[in-house]
Scaffold this motif. Structure first.
Motif, PDB file in Angstrom:
ATOM      1  N   TRP A 184       0.684  -1.449  -0.084  1.00 58.98           N
ATOM      2  CA  TRP A 184       0.021   0.136   0.022  1.00 58.98           C
ATOM      3  C   TRP A 184       0.741   1.343   0.035  1.00 58.98           C
ATOM      4  CZ3 TRP A 184      -4.527   0.686   4.214  1.00 58.98           C
ATOM      5  CH2 TRP A 184      -5.413   1.480   3.397  1.00 58.98           C
ATOM      6  N   ARG A 185       1.751   1.314  -0.908  1.00 62.53           N
ATOM      7  CA  ARG A 185       2.721   2.268  -0.954  1.00 62.53           C
ATOM      8  C   ARG A 185       2.045   3.816  -1.369  1.00 62.53           C
ATOM      9  NH1 ARG A 185       6.444  -0.901  -4.950  1.00 62.53           N
ATOM     10  NH2 ARG A 185       4.457  -0.877  -5.835  1.00 62.53           N
ATOM     11  N   LYS A 186       0.888   3.687  -1.918  1.00 70.28           N
ATOM     12  CA  LYS A 186       0.216   4.916  -2.523  1.00 70.28           C
ATOM     13  C   LYS A 186      -0.753   5.525  -1.339  1.00 70.28           C
ATOM     14  CE  LYS A 186       1.023   4.693  -7.171  1.00 70.28           C
ATOM     15  NZ  LYS A 186       0.623   3.759  -8.123  1.00 70.28           N
ATOM     16  N   TYR A 187      -0.727   4.837  -0.193  1.00 65.36           N
ATOM     17  CA  TYR A 187      -1.758   5.246   1.050  1.00 65.36           C
ATOM     18  C   TYR A 187      -1.428   6.707   1.113  1.00 65.36           C
ATOM     19  CZ  TYR A 187      -3.373   5.884   5.581  1.00 65.36           C
ATOM     20  OH  TYR A 187      -4.360   6.661   6.890  1.00 65.36           O
ATOM     21  N   PRO A 188      -2.656   7.685   1.261  1.00 70.51           N
ATOM     22  CA  PRO A 188      -4.084   7.044   1.558  1.00 70.51           C
ATOM     23  C   PRO A 188      -5.003   6.671   0.336  1.00 70.51           C
ATOM     24  CG  PRO A 188      -4.047   9.546   1.589  1.00 70.51           C
ATOM     25  CD  PRO A 188      -2.589   8.988   1.325  1.00 70.51           C
ATOM     26  N   LYS A 189      -4.306   6.627  -0.716  1.00 67.25           N
ATOM     27  CA  LYS A 189      -5.250   6.189  -1.967  1.00 67.25           C
ATOM     28  C   LYS A 189      -5.427   4.776  -1.792  1.00 67.25           C
ATOM     29  CE  LYS A 189      -4.862   6.300  -6.913  1.00 67.25           C
ATOM     30  NZ  LYS A 189      -4.408   5.190  -7.612  1.00 67.25           N
ATOM     31  N   PRO A 190      -6.779   4.591  -1.909  1.00 70.31           N
ATOM     32  CA  PRO A 190      -6.910   2.934  -1.638  1.00 70.31           C
ATOM     33  C   PRO A 190      -6.559   2.150  -2.370  1.00 70.31           C
ATOM     34  CG  PRO A 190      -9.201   4.212  -2.089  1.00 70.31           C
ATOM     35  CD  PRO A 190      -8.059   5.099  -2.439  1.00 70.31           C
ATOM     36  N   LEU A 191      -6.072   0.873  -1.795  1.00 69.25           N
ATOM     37  CA  LEU A 191      -5.356  -0.379  -2.373  1.00 69.25           C
ATOM     38  C   LEU A 191      -6.457  -1.092  -2.776  1.00 69.25           C
ATOM     39  CD1 LEU A 191      -2.878  -1.878  -3.310  1.00 69.25           C
ATOM     40  CD2 LEU A 191      -2.805  -2.984  -0.942  1.00 69.25           C
ATOM     41  N   LEU A 250     -11.143  -6.756  -3.683  1.00 72.42           N
ATOM     42  CA  LEU A 250     -10.470  -6.312  -2.508  1.00 72.42           C
ATOM     43  C   LEU A 250     -10.235  -4.848  -2.353  1.00 72.42           C
ATOM     44  CD1 LEU A 250      -7.740  -8.682  -3.076  1.00 72.42           C
ATOM     45  CD2 LEU A 250      -9.551  -9.376  -1.588  1.00 72.42           C
ATOM     46  N   LEU A 251     -10.961  -4.219  -1.158  1.00 78.30           N
ATOM     47  CA  LEU A 251     -11.187  -2.744  -1.170  1.00 78.30           C
ATOM     48  C   LEU A 251     -10.196  -2.203  -0.140  1.00 78.30           C
ATOM     49  CD1 LEU A 251     -15.150  -2.494  -1.343  1.00 78.30           C
ATOM     50  CD2 LEU A 251     -13.373  -2.275  -3.388  1.00 78.30           C
ATOM     51  N   ARG A 252      -9.822  -2.976   0.983  1.00 71.70           N
ATOM     52  CA  ARG A 252      -9.353  -2.410   2.128  1.00 71.70           C
ATOM     53  C   ARG A 252      -8.370  -3.755   2.805  1.00 71.70           C
ATOM     54  NH1 ARG A 252      -8.772   2.324   5.293  1.00 71.70           N
ATOM     55  NH2 ARG A 252      -7.815   1.660   7.407  1.00 71.70           N
ATOM     56  N   PRO A 253      -6.891  -3.456   2.690  1.00 72.52           N
ATOM     57  CA  PRO A 253      -6.229  -4.809   3.322  1.00 72.52           C
ATOM     58  C   PRO A 253      -6.468  -4.576   4.725  1.00 72.52           C
ATOM     59  CG  PRO A 253      -4.747  -2.939   2.951  1.00 72.52           C
ATOM     60  CD  PRO A 253      -6.233  -2.688   2.223  1.00 72.52           C
ATOM     61  N   ALA A 254      -5.857  -5.810   5.446  1.00 73.25           N
ATOM     62  CA  ALA A 254      -5.790  -5.863   6.852  1.00 73.25           C
ATOM     63  C   ALA A 254      -4.824  -4.846   7.586  1.00 73.25           C
ATOM     64  CB  ALA A 254      -5.491  -7.238   7.329  1.00 73.25           C
ATOM     65  N   THR A 255      -5.158  -4.229   8.542  1.00 72.98           N
ATOM     66  CA  THR A 255      -4.349  -3.151   9.057  1.00 72.98           C
ATOM     67  C   THR A 255      -3.946  -3.517  10.535  1.00 72.98           C
ATOM     68  OG1 THR A 255      -6.161  -1.925   9.800  1.00 72.98           O
ATOM     69  CG2 THR A 255      -5.121  -1.304   7.551  1.00 72.98           C
ATOM     70  N   VAL A 267      -3.086   3.056  10.424  1.00 75.87           N
ATOM     71  CA  VAL A 267      -1.905   2.629   9.574  1.00 75.87           C
ATOM     72  C   VAL A 267      -1.116   3.469   9.846  1.00 75.87           C
ATOM     73  CG1 VAL A 267      -1.819   3.001   6.849  1.00 75.87           C
ATOM     74  CG2 VAL A 267      -4.249   2.288   7.613  1.00 75.87           C
ATOM     75  N   ASP A 268       0.178   2.452   9.840  1.00 79.25           N
ATOM     76  CA  ASP A 268       1.426   3.138  10.128  1.00 79.25           C
ATOM     77  C   ASP A 268       2.132   3.430   8.800  1.00 79.25           C
ATOM     78  OD1 ASP A 268       4.123   3.513  10.930  1.00 79.25           O
ATOM     79  OD2 ASP A 268       4.553   1.525  11.326  1.00 79.25           O
ATOM     80  N   GLU A 269       2.088   4.974   8.831  1.00 85.05           N
ATOM     81  CA  GLU A 269       2.466   5.545   7.370  1.00 85.05           C
ATOM     82  C   GLU A 269       3.950   5.362   7.129  1.00 85.05           C
ATOM     83  OE1 GLU A 269       0.906   8.824   5.798  1.00 85.05           O
ATOM     84  OE2 GLU A 269      -0.543   9.186   7.555  1.00 85.05           O
ATOM     85  N   SER A 270       4.754   5.069   8.226  1.00 79.00           N
ATOM     86  CA  SER A 270       6.193   5.117   8.188  1.00 79.00           C
ATOM     87  C   SER A 270       6.429   3.617   7.583  1.00 79.00           C
ATOM     88  CB  SER A 270       6.737   5.433   9.265  1.00 79.00           C
ATOM     89  OG  SER A 270       6.546   4.176  10.171  1.00 79.00           O
ATOM     90  N   ASN A 271       5.606   2.741   7.556  1.00 81.03           N
ATOM     91  CA  ASN A 271       5.894   1.363   6.953  1.00 81.03           C
ATOM     92  C   ASN A 271       4.887   0.727   6.397  1.00 81.03           C
ATOM     93  OD1 ASN A 271       7.775  -0.878   7.508  1.00 81.03           O
ATOM     94  ND2 ASN A 271       8.309  -0.142   9.770  1.00 81.03           N
ATOM     95  N   LEU A 272       4.558   1.257   5.222  1.00 79.55           N
ATOM     96  CA  LEU A 272       3.500   0.639   4.409  1.00 79.55           C
ATOM     97  C   LEU A 272       3.752  -0.333   3.865  1.00 79.55           C
ATOM     98  CD1 LEU A 272       2.555   4.099   2.866  1.00 79.55           C
ATOM     99  CD2 LEU A 272       1.027   2.960   4.614  1.00 79.55           C
TER     100      LEU A 272
END
Ligand SMILES: *[C@@H]1O[C@H](CO)[C@@H](O)[C@H](O)[C@H]1NC(C)=O
Ligand SMILES: *[C@@H]1O[C@H](CO)[C@@H](O)[C@H](O)[C@H]1NC(C)=O
Ligand SMILES: *[C@@H]1O[C@H](CO)[C@@H](O)[C@H](O)[C@H]1NC(C)=O
Ligand SMILES: *[C@@H]1O[C@H](CO)[C@@H](O)[C@H](O)[C@H]1NC(C)=O
Ligand SMILES: *[C@@H]1O[C@H](CO)[C@@H](O)[C@H](O)[C@H]1NC(C)=O
Ligand SMILES: *[C@@H]1O[C@H](CO)[C@@H](O)[C@H](O)[C@H]1NC(C)=O
Ligand SMILES: *[C@@H]1O[C@H](CO)[C@@H](O)[C@H](O)[C@H]1NC(C)=O
Ligand SMILES: [Ca+2]
Length: 498
Positions: A123-130, A267-272, A277-282
């Motif tokens: 999910w590198r493009k967070y917050p754009k949905p994966l 698949l709309l949103r992965p398990a977090t 969501v830890d943005e430093s470790n996507l």
């Protein structure tokens, strides 16, 4: 004696039958499409309701991903484990076979260790949905016979939708919604399949059963429950398949519900991991699927008992002078009367509804009525459980038994419930008619605690039975032992066929 029999049966049962996963005892009636029989005219073929055997359908599908380049490994990537962000040594590299995770690995043989799986990029493009669509296409209508089971190697997604198409992917309908929070994700009340009834069987629900928690080491599957839905007609262990078949035969919506040409997993949103969501470790967030099970059979309109896979394409081997991928029409020069699907009814042999040559025509047509000859039941398709007689009247009307209604007498009036015909509602969990702690079973009978009997469990057992309270009598419900007996004989039958 009868106790002994029941015990024996219970001992034999697991050994014989646990290996049979898909209720062949009941589906088995229809494995044989035609058999040779002697009649006045000599040796001829006898036709029966026939359909191909249910099988693993994932061998015959085509999988497509959207976006197409969403599979990990191009360029190579390193992943962190979801439960431990410091463990970031999982590599994905599409160019190296051992480190690649292509879509085929969702359908390979499981059982080896470690598992093989498809994996998305993270999910590198967070917050754009994966968002990923996984589309499974058969280019053939399929009837589902068992639960769809998706096994995740990552945590199960927090939001996903299972969709189906009946027209080769032109239009899509949701099958089931899955979310950790149904209200939040889809503005739907969370439900489980256990809350469905015969009347709400076709409702599309959102369930939180398969998304909650992220104890992913143990709970990895997401299901679409086919068998629980079948059980609403066929009983908890699918022992009354006749009832289900009767319904399938007469209710197109129900039949279509279990019929597909394509499936789509959105698949709309992965398990977090139930945290922010830890943005430093996507690299912790991605989808990975190790296995998808789809069990079913080719839909051949009960005109074929086998289905072949040739040139990457499934097709029915049509009998009864029918043709087409689903045996959906009469062969040329066999259009002596309108094509019609075979019927499961009457149970167990069904009706073939063979296409007849053009020149033999109008043998059984509307005009027959004017000659005062009643149409045969199969031409009216009256439901044999719901209608009074084999015949419909001269103008093609079915005469319904008490409680039944509808053109084919396949529906019940209010206050009645379908169970091989319309039975009046004996009990109801809302009205709590069963007394003394009895439990209402399928609205047709009260299951009483040992000390009580009677339709509504109103009679203390010792009072109602002459000779006092014999603890053995009446305690094993007859239907239970009869059911086991049935299964065993069916198993023996199966074994002798193997
Ligand atoms: C996939 O391709 C699209 C368009 O070519 C591109 O914008 C996108 O970044 C690519 N995604 C990945 C995960 O490589
Ligand atoms: C996935 O499928 C849905 C409809 O089923 C569609 O709207 C969407 O554009 C597709 N693609 C992606 C990447 O979601
Ligand atoms: C699907 O099957 C039809 C024949 O029934 C064939 O003409 C068509 O090319 C197939 N489509 C795909 C995508 O394989
Ligand atoms: C994830 O976080 C850990 C600890 O903060 C760090 O060691 C690791 O390099 C990070 N991984 C990535 C891909 O950022
Ligand atoms: C096709 O129709 C002919 C003529 O009624 C019949 O004799 C033949 O048995 C039929 N074939 C099949 C496979 O049903
Ligand atoms: C019924 O038979 C009559 C002749 O007896 C014919 O004129 C009429 O067209 C037929 N009707 C149908 C519906 O086949
Ligand atoms: C058949 O039944 C329908 C409905 O009960 C009735 O309207 C019709 O007149 C009946 N036809 C004959 C020929 O009995
Ligand atoms: Ca696999």
């Amino acid at each position: 004696m009868s106790m002994w029999l029941v015990l024996t049966v219970q001992v034999i049962w697991p050994g014989l039958c646990l290996a049979m996963q898909h209720y062949p005892t009941t589906w088995g009636h229809y494995d044989i499409c035609k058999s040779q029989v002697y009649t006045d005219e000599g040796l001829t073929w006898d036709y029966m309701a026939c359909q191909p055997e249910a099988t693993d359908m994932t061998k015959y599908l085509k999988v497509t991903l959207d976006p197409p380049n969403i599979t990990c490994g191009d360029p190579p990537e390193t992943y962190c484990a979801l439960e431990n962000p410091y463990m970031c040594n999982n590599e994905c590299d599409a160019a190296t076979e051992e480190l690649a995770h292509p879509p085929e690995l969702m359908f390979d043989f499981e059982g080896r260790n470690p598992t093989t799986f498809w994996q998305s990029s993270s999910w590198r493009k967070y917050p754009k949905p994966l968002v990923v669509n996984i589309t499974l296409s058969w280019n053939k209508t399929i009837e589902l016979t068992d639960d769809i089971v998706i096994t995740f190697e990552s945590g199960r997604p927090e939001q996903m939708v299972l969709e189906k198409s009946l027209d080769y992917g032109r239009t899509w309908q949701p099958y089931q919604f899955y979310a950790t929070d149904c209200l939040d994700a889809f503005t739907m009340e969370p439900k489980t399949v256990q809350e469905l009834s015969q009347f709400t069987l076709l409702d599309i629900i959102c369930t939180e059963e398969y998304s909650r928690g992220y104890v992913w080491k143990y709970d990895k599957t997401v299901r679409f429950e086919i068998k629980d839905r079948f059980a609403l007609f066929a009983g908890p262990r699918l022992h009354n398949m006749a009832s289900l078949y009767g319904q399938l035969d007469t209710t197109k919506n129900l039949r279509d519900f279990f019929t597909i040409t394509d499936l789509r997993i959105r698949l709309l949103r992965p398990a977090t991991g139930a945290t922010m969501v830890d943005e430093s470790n996507l690299s912790r967030y991605f989808y990975a699927i190790s296995d998808i099970k789809v069990h079913g059979r080719c839909k051949c309109n009960l005109h074929a008992n086998s289905c072949v896979f040739e040139k990457e394409k499934l097709s029915c081997e049509c009998e009864h002078n029918t043709t087409g991928p689903d045996c959906g029409r009469c062969k040329r020069n066999y259009q002596g009367r309108a094509w019609s699907a075979g019927s499961y009814l009457p149970i167990p042999k069904g009706t073939a509804n063979i296409c007849v040559p053009n020149n033999i025509s109008p043998v059984i047509r509307q005009n027959v009525s004017s000659l005062g000859v009643a149409n045969r039941n199969q031409d009216c398709n009256c439901n044999p459980f719901g209608s009074e007689s084999d015949h419909c009247n001269g103008t093609g009307f079915c005469k319904c038994k008490a409680g039944a209604t509808g053109v084919k007498c396949h529906e019940c009036l209010p206050g009645y419930l379908w169970d091989n015909g319309c039975k009046s509602r004996v009990c109801d969990n809302e009205l709590l008619r069963c007394q003394n702690g009895g439990v209402c079973v399928n609205n047709v009978r009260c299951q009483c605690p040992p000390a009580f009997s009677g339709l509504l469990c109103e009679k203390p057992r010792c009072e109602s039975e002459a000779g006092g309270c014999d603890p053995d009598s009446g305690q094993t419900p007859l239907s239970h032992s009869a059911f086991l007996l049935l299964l065993t004989s069916a198993c023996v039958l199966l074994l002798t066929r193997l």
